[in-house]
Motif scaffolding. Structure first.
Motif, PDB file in Angstrom:
ATOM      1  N   VAL A   1       0.845  -1.204   0.000  1.00 19.22           N
ATOM      2  CA  VAL A   1       0.000   0.000   0.000  1.00 19.22           C
ATOM      3  C   VAL A   1       0.872   1.242   0.000  1.00 19.22           C
ATOM      4  N   LEU A   2       1.905   1.220   0.820  1.00 18.90           N
ATOM      5  CA  LEU A   2       2.815   2.365   0.900  1.00 18.90           C
ATOM      6  C   LEU A   2       3.420   2.678  -0.468  1.00 18.90           C
ATOM      7  N   LEU A   3       3.971   1.635  -1.100  1.00 15.44           N
ATOM      8  CA  LEU A   3       4.651   1.875  -2.371  1.00 15.44           C
ATOM      9  C   LEU A   3       3.658   2.279  -3.455  1.00 15.44           C
ATOM     10  N   ILE A   4       2.492   1.609  -3.463  1.00 17.74           N
ATOM     11  CA  ILE A   4       1.501   1.934  -4.495  1.00 17.74           C
ATOM     12  C   ILE A   4       1.018   3.366  -4.317  1.00 17.74           C
ATOM     13  N   THR A   5       0.778   3.753  -3.056  1.00 16.62           N
ATOM     14  CA  THR A   5       0.352   5.131  -2.801  1.00 16.62           C
ATOM     15  C   THR A   5       1.361   6.118  -3.368  1.00 16.62           C
ATOM     16  N   ILE A   6       2.634   5.871  -3.055  1.00 20.18           N
ATOM     17  CA  ILE A   6       3.670   6.809  -3.493  1.00 20.18           C
ATOM     18  C   ILE A   6       3.717   6.866  -5.016  1.00 20.18           C
ATOM     19  N   VAL A   7       3.742   5.695  -5.646  1.00 14.15           N
ATOM     20  CA  VAL A   7       3.902   5.683  -7.099  1.00 14.15           C
ATOM     21  C   VAL A   7       2.669   6.293  -7.768  1.00 14.15           C
ATOM     22  N   SER A   8       1.483   5.961  -7.268  1.00 17.41           N
ATOM     23  CA  SER A   8       0.292   6.472  -7.942  1.00 17.41           C
ATOM     24  C   SER A   8       0.168   7.977  -7.745  1.00 17.41           C
ATOM     25  N   LYS A   9       0.615   8.462  -6.596  1.00 13.80           N
ATOM     26  CA  LYS A   9       0.543   9.907  -6.379  1.00 13.80           C
ATOM     27  C   LYS A   9       1.665  10.631  -7.095  1.00 13.80           C
ATOM     28  N   GLY A  10       2.794   9.945  -7.254  1.00 14.33           N
ATOM     29  CA  GLY A  10       3.979  10.655  -7.720  1.00 14.33           C
ATOM     30  C   GLY A  10       4.245  10.587  -9.202  1.00 14.33           C
TER      31      GLY A  10
ATOM     32  N   THR B   1       6.206  15.737  -3.876  1.00 16.38           N
ATOM     33  CA  THR B   1       6.760  14.993  -2.751  1.00 16.38           C
ATOM     34  C   THR B   1       6.867  13.517  -3.108  1.00 16.38           C
ATOM     35  N   SER B   2       5.766  12.963  -3.636  1.00 11.09           N
ATOM     36  CA  SER B   2       5.770  11.535  -3.965  1.00 11.09           C
ATOM     37  C   SER B   2       6.838  11.231  -5.009  1.00 11.09           C
ATOM     38  N   ALA B   3       6.972  12.131  -5.988  1.00 15.68           N
ATOM     39  CA  ALA B   3       7.980  11.898  -7.021  1.00 15.68           C
ATOM     40  C   ALA B   3       9.382  11.948  -6.426  1.00 15.68           C
ATOM     41  N   ALA B   4       9.590  12.905  -5.510  1.00  9.31           N
ATOM     42  CA  ALA B   4      10.910  12.986  -4.862  1.00  9.31           C
ATOM     43  C   ALA B   4      11.175  11.717  -4.066  1.00  9.31           C
ATOM     44  N   ILE B   5      10.116  11.189  -3.426  1.00  5.16           N
ATOM     45  CA  ILE B   5      10.285   9.936  -2.678  1.00  5.16           C
ATOM     46  C   ILE B   5      10.674   8.818  -3.632  1.00  5.16           C
ATOM     47  N   MET B   6      10.032   8.807  -4.822  1.00  2.21           N
ATOM     48  CA  MET B   6      10.384   7.764  -5.792  1.00  2.21           C
ATOM     49  C   MET B   6      11.860   7.855  -6.164  1.00  2.21           C
ATOM     50  N   ILE B   7      12.341   9.089  -6.352  1.00  7.52           N
ATOM     51  CA  ILE B   7      13.760   9.264  -6.698  1.00  7.52           C
ATOM     52  C   ILE B   7      14.644   8.770  -5.553  1.00  7.52           C
ATOM     53  N   LEU B   8      14.279   9.174  -4.330  1.00  6.16           N
ATOM     54  CA  LEU B   8      15.067   8.766  -3.160  1.00  6.16           C
ATOM     55  C   LEU B   8      15.084   7.244  -3.037  1.00  6.16           C
TER      56      LEU B   8
ATOM     57  N   PHE C   1       5.370  10.912   5.540  1.00 13.04           N
ATOM     58  CA  PHE C   1       4.507  11.377   4.459  1.00 13.04           C
ATOM     59  C   PHE C   1       3.305  10.446   4.304  1.00 13.04           C
ATOM     60  N   PHE C   2       3.580   9.138   4.336  1.00 14.46           N
ATOM     61  CA  PHE C   2       2.525   8.132   4.212  1.00 14.46           C
ATOM     62  C   PHE C   2       1.503   8.304   5.338  1.00 14.46           C
ATOM     63  N   ALA C   3       2.021   8.511   6.558  1.00 16.19           N
ATOM     64  CA  ALA C   3       1.120   8.674   7.706  1.00 16.19           C
ATOM     65  C   ALA C   3       0.256   9.913   7.529  1.00 16.19           C
ATOM     66  N   ALA C   4       0.885  11.001   7.087  1.00 16.01           N
ATOM     67  CA  ALA C   4       0.161  12.263   7.024  1.00 16.01           C
ATOM     68  C   ALA C   4      -0.825  12.288   5.859  1.00 16.01           C
ATOM     69  N   ILE C   5      -0.460  11.679   4.748  1.00 20.03           N
ATOM     70  CA  ILE C   5      -1.258  11.877   3.544  1.00 20.03           C
ATOM     71  C   ILE C   5      -2.256  10.740   3.324  1.00 20.03           C
ATOM     72  N   THR C   6      -1.977   9.549   3.841  1.00 22.74           N
ATOM     73  CA  THR C   6      -2.851   8.413   3.575  1.00 22.74           C
ATOM     74  C   THR C   6      -3.521   7.879   4.842  1.00 22.74           C
TER      75      THR C   6
END
Lengths: 436, 264, 460
Positions: free
Chosen positions: A50-59, A407-414, C286-291
């Motif tokens: 869920v964490l990774l999907i959230t980041i990728v879908s948002k970013g 933010t999500s895109a930067a997280i993807m880069i990181l 970020f995950f905690a705050a946004i999701t």
């Protein structure tokens, strides 16, 4: 003895009927217990998913950017009225006006200051720089009319990406019905489009989401990591060698050992406090500098490197040391010629893992002022800079909707950097793994 | 000489455990080759042979202890009182309740002596109350010949007593659930001669109640405690006969060589 | 940048020394290496070390001392009106002179004296830096020539070089100790100053936390109050939630992986859990705050509950997620360390696998598992980014996980990020909180490591 044995009047439990019943219950318990294990693992892994999907879908949408196609007349009167051809003059031209005019030309019917201002809001406030860079690249554009994909404002970008809904009432969204209508009109003529933009990778931070990029943070992280690496690897490797090969077994060595283990578990923010009190306030190093960030992170990763280094040295079999000592090498030669080269892959693996940890670390950098808003790309370890994770924190804290995807895109880069580093570490371990 | 050789019937009627065509593999490597055996009730059967000959492996097949090793595979037919113990419907847990085991190194749980013995009866729900449990624990310890030595320290850790006492504690633990068969995997190899003598005496006493299979390295021990002896070599069952016969007049040359100390 | 250049020059000089030394050594024995006590390269290193170490030490000492000396000189030359200012204003004045000297914006009208002082400061720094170059390079050359002169076939160059190396190794290994000393001293020093302003009792047992000291003395709440109890309870609440998530999931995962899973499943699941450990905490925040926080708020509202948008529950849940791999890998280690003979003993008695785990393995591994949980708790208490991004700032004294609470680490960050005035109770409070944090995590670690060590001794 045999008499006593016969005293025991319990039958063998394995064959009674009540035993069978009980066995069923016990086996059910067994299945349930095993199920708990599966559930636990599933929970943990699906949370990760869920964490990774959230980041990728948002970013993922952050890598493209909405643009508006307009005919821009590079008016010599606004750029270089005296026709000097001097780059310094050209750089000071009124490009914002040129961008505005190109929009007014698209909608000649728009009258009045308020409407005109609303119209110009659909493009980014950075379009003047966009036009200026074009002219500086190619001064022959002056006096011509060119079709230019102007960068749209963040609100338009969000609207186009569907992050701002058209269905909510006008008052609840940052973009007015009038602006939506203009955009729709442009879109019908194919003059609004989103496409991949390199800006995100090449520019520094900005207050305007559509102009903000991560390059400044990446460079800041790079300098920080360089300082960290240069400090922590020599010190860490030398400490590991001393503790493993030379240190006498006494109370001092015990103290050092206990100390290293404890240091490994000290919260990272405490290292930040150390950096603030000692490096900034006591020694007077500059705030926000990658130099100080690297020093703090070096102290933080030192225990990791020492522990990994010692494990790698320990894995070198004593027979090799004895063989070298047997041909008359000094202790130091044994270490430098034999032990260290053999332990190197293990040490490098440990170093990379330690660096990956340091790269993702945020809290100590906040303490030493690397959280400032910095637009320029840092040119060295003494320039004010921020770092990738800190940039993520800054953007996550920004109210604009468009910063969420940044933010999500930067997280993807990181995460990309971290995955690469760990993959290299795994590769090294596999490649050089030796079984003695 | 050859006249003394006993004929093995196809299926001995009074056999407690029968094995037919047993093969055991560790991954691609075969450890046991086509073993046939009949183990009689209320006897002590000893498995002897050089290190790595497969005697322990075969022993561990009898209560399916090998199931805990992922790469181990057992083929063939092993029956206890006619029931195939590798059959689909067999519950390993139930099997092990009937076939207890004592291991090479004493392995008391890091709990009190009392809790060590009470463990089996507890998990099998054999007793209803504390008094009954006390009784089972006490009787098991008496039967293992340990009670008098440690009766004042039942609440002390089982890991705190001597090696010989620990092994008798493990035997007490095994008999507390009243199994039909007890498997012993070199139970004395980690013990001194006095402790060994005590255990051997105990094995002899227990024979009346249980069927005992013991793996041993020590030929004198096999001679002292067992009625039947099986000689294993390189994963094969070379010879299986009355103990006296094996030690005085073996029919196979390899057995002869081994017991006279020419190899192993 | 000129400093980097100077260091490069000195390193180059040392490299030159290496070649000179080696050549000289070979010359003294006219090329017969066997006549030398040590290898030629040892003589090279001997000269290089004599050249590099003293000169670099001089540079380091210079860099530390120069600013202080220069400032002392400038202060001595200031008009007495300035010199007699009270300490706090004097600090500001010095700061202004520094800014003036480096051409930055200044907070006051720059008068003659100040401009003169700034110019003096610049001049003194220029002179100092120049002198440093001269002295350092002179020291390098002196070391080089002296060491070259000492070279003789019977000189025990290898022993000297190796002894020097060993000393460097020893110094390296003390850096870890120095770090701890630095942490303790800096925290303790600032905390003492804090406790001079705010009594220890009030800090440890006060229930009111509002660190905003007013800018003007007539403002409301001018004094600020520093009762840290709400921070402690907030930290505990979030840690508790995190543990309620991490301990069952982490422990059960470890049990499943070490006792049940076939090697193939283990080979897939373990790295996946390790990814969870490698995700930076800022990402969790970020995950905690946004999701997670909006999800909990939404769920709570649909159930008719009043949930704060920065609820302790959200931060705690995500922190628990972060700590799962920590608990599971530590527990995996201790469970694997339980000897196989104990498992066999239990299976041999007809125990099922879960009975064996619950009644034999877990009790045997209990000390190790407790240590793992203690380390995890220490981790949760010290975790910063998740709570900074997902927990609140308001110091509520509550046990309700749906309300917003704040934690020690959040307050440290808020007190120190942004403009800070030194010596204010507000800034110093962060160090006092840091000291508390350090002491608590340190004692948890010491206890946990001791338990682990004891546990290892049992089974080795």
């Amino acid at each position: 003895m045999a008499d006593i044995a016969r005293d025991m009047d319990i039958s063998s439990p394995g064959r009674s009927e009540s035993y069978e019943l009980r066995l069923k219950r016990r086996n059910a318990t067994e299945r349930r217990f095993r199920m708990y294990g599966v559930i636990a693992i599933t929970l943990a892994i699906s949370a990760l998913a869920v964490l990774l999907i959230t980041i990728v879908s948002k970013g993922s949408s952050a890598f493209t950017q909405a643009h508006i196609l307009a005919e821009v007349f590079f008016d010599p009167a606004e750029i270089d009225p005296d026709g000097t051809g001097d780059m310094k003059v050209i750089a000071k031209g009124n490009y914002a006006l040129l961008a505005k005019r190109s929009l007014y030309d698209l909608f000649p019917e728009v009258e009045g200051r308020r409407d005109k201002r609303a119209l110009t809001r659909i493009m980014s406030s950075g379009t003047d720089l966009q036009l200026r860079d074009m002219v500086l690249d190619d001064p022959s554009l002056i006096g011509t009319t060119q079709p230019v994909w102007l960068l749209a404002s963040d609100d338009v970008d969000m609207l186009w990406k569907g992050h701002i809904s058209r269905d909510v009432p006008e008052s609840d969204r940052p973009i007015s019905d009038q602006q939506v209508a203009w955009l729709d009109q442009l879109a019908e003529q194919g003059q609004v489009d989103r496409f991949f933009s390199t800006r995100f990778f090449s520019s520094g931070d900005s207050r305007e989401p559509e102009l903000a990029g991560i390059w400044g943070a990446v460079v800041g992280s790079f300098w920080t990591m360089m300082v960290c690496l240069l400090l922590t690897v020599p010190v860490g490797v030398m400490s590991a060698i001393y503790l493993e090969e030379f240190a006498p077994k006494n109370r001092w060595t015990d103290l050092v050992e206990v100390n290293i283990n404890n240091l490994a578990a000290v919260p990272s923010i405490v290292f930040g406090l150390l950096g603030l009190a000692v490096f900034l306030n006591f020694f007077g190093f500059p705030r926000s500098a990658p130099l100080v960030g690297g020093m703090v992170l070096a102290l933080m990763t030192l225990p990791t490197i020492i522990i990994a280094g010692r494990a790698a040295i320990k894995a070198v079999p004593p027979s090799i040391r004895e063989a070298a000592l047997g041909v008359g090498a000094s202790k130091m030669q044994v270490v430098l010629h034999h032990v260290l080269p053999l332990a190197m892959p293990g040490m490098m693996t440990g170093t990379i893992i330690g660096m990956a940890q340091a790269l993702g670390e945020t809290a100590p950098l906040l303490m030493i002022g690397m959280v400032a808003f910095i637009v320029d790309i840092p040119g060295g370890p003494l320039d004010a800079a921020t770092a990738l994770p800190v940039q993520i924190y800054i953007w996550a804290d920004s109210p604009e909707r468009a910063f969420v995807e940044k933010t999500s895109a930067a997280i993807m880069i990181l995460l990309g950097f971290l995955i690469t580093m760990n993959a290299v570490a795994v590769f090294l371990r596999k490649r050089f793994e030796r079984r003695w | 000489m050859a006249a003394v050789e006993m004929e093995q019937p196809e299926e001995a009627l009074d056999a407690k455990i029968t094995g037919r065509g047993v093969n055991v593999f560790y991954g691609p490597k075969q450890a046991i080759f086509d073993v046939d055996i009949d183990i009689k009730e209320h006897q002590v059967t000893a498995f002897i042979g050089p290190s790595g000959c497969g005697k322990s492996t075969f022993l561990r097949c009898l209560n399916r202890m090998n199931d805990t090793i992922d790469i181990c595979r057992v083929e063939g037919d092993i029956r206890i009182e006619g029931h195939d113990i590798y059959g689909k419907s067999v519950d390993v847990v139930q099997l092990r309740t009937r076939v207890g085991m004592v291991f090479q190194k004493p392995n008391p749980f890091p709990k009190s002596i009392y809790e060590n013995v009470a463990y089996g009866p507890r998990i099998h729900g054999m007793v209803q109350n504390k008094a009954a449990l006390d009784e089972v624990v006490e009787k098991s310890l008496i039967r293992a010949g340990l009670f008098d030595e440690i009766k004042d320290r039942l609440d002390q850790p089982g890991t705190g007593i001597s090696g010989g006492q620990q092994q008798r504690l493990c035997i007490a633990r095994a008999i507390a659930i009243n199994p039909e068969v007890i498997l012993m995997d070199e139970p004395c190899s980690a013990l001194d001669p006095i402790a060994t003598a005590k255990i051997e005496e105990l094995i002899d006493d227990l024979r009346a109640q249980y069927t005992i299979v013991i793996v041993t390295h020590n030929m004198q021990q096999a001679a002292r405690v067992s009625q039947k002896t099986a000689f294993f070599h390189l994963g094969e069952l070379v010879e299986f006969d009355d103990t006296e016969q094996i030690f005085t007049n073996p029919s196979e040359e390899r057995t002869q060589d081994y017991i006279t100390g020419r190899f192993g | 940048m000129t400093l980097t250049f100077l260091i490069l020059v000195l390193i180059g000089l040392s490299a030159l020394g290496f070649y000179i030394g080696r050549g000289r050594a070979l010359n003294t024995v006219s090329g017969r290496v066997g006549d030398l006590h040590s290898l030629p390269s040892h003589y090279g290193f001997y000269v290089a070390l004599w050249c590099g170490i003293p000169s670099l030490l001089i540079v380091a000492a210079w860099l530390i001392l120069q600013p202080q000396l220069v400032e002392a000189l400038v202060i001595a030359d200031l008009p007495s009106a300035y010199r007699n200012l009270p300490a706090s204003e004097f600090g500001l004045l010095l700061n202004d002179i520094r800014n003036l000297a480096s051409g930055n914006v200044v907070s006051r009208e720059a008068d003659e004296a100040l401009l003169a002082a700034a110019a003096r400061l610049n001049r003194a720094h220029a002179i100092g830096s120049g002198a440093m170059w001269v002295v350092a390079i002179a020291a390098g050359i002196a070391g080089l020539t002296l060491a070259r002169r000492w070279i003789a076939p019977q000189l025990r160059a290898r022993n000297s070089v190796e002894r020097t190396l060993l000393i460097i190794l020893v110094i390296s290994s003390t850096i870890a100790i120095l770090t701890t000393v630095g942490i303790v001293l800096s925290l303790a020093f600032e905390s003492v100053r804090f406790f001079a302003k705010v009594p220890l009792n009030e800090f440890l047992f006060g229930i009111q936390w509002s660190p905003q000291t007013a800018i003007r003395s007539d403002q409301v709440g001018a004094s600020g109050s520093f009762g840290a109890i709400p921070l402690f309870t907030g930290t505990l609440l979030i840690t508790l939630i995190a543990m309620l998530v991490a301990v069952p999931i982490g422990l059960m995962s470890a049990i499943y992986l070490s006792e049940y899973a076939v090697p193939r499943v283990r080979a897939v699941v373990k790295p996946l859990l390790e990814i969870l450990a490698g995700v930076p905490t800022v990402v969790y925040g970020f995950f905690a705050a946004i999701t997670v926080a909006p999800f909990i708020r939404g769920t709570g509202e649909s159930l008719g509950l009043d949930v704060a948008s920065e609820s302790a529950l959200a931060a705690g849940l995500v922190m628990g997620l972060m700590i799962i791999p920590f608990v599971s890998s530590l527990s995996d280690d201790v469970i694997s360390a339980v000897p196989q003979s104990l498992r066999e003993g239990s299976y041999g008695l007809g125990a099922t696998q879960s009975e064996t785990i619950k009644r034999v393995i877990l009790p045997a591994a209990l000390p190790g598992i407790i240590a793992a949980v203690l380390l995890a708790v220490s981790r949760a208490i010290g975790e910063t980014m998740i709570v900074v991004m997902a927990a609140g700032l308001a110091a509520n004294l509550t046990a309700n996980p749906l309300e917003a609470v704040t934690t020690v680490t959040v307050q440290i960050v808020t007190l120190l990020v942004g403009d800070q005035e030194f010596d204010s109770a507000k800034t110093l409070a962060a160090f006092a909180l840091g000291l508390v944090l350090f002491l608590i995590t340190l004692s948890l670690n010491v206890v946990a490591l001791r338990v682990v060590r004891r546990y290892r001794e049992i089974y080795e």
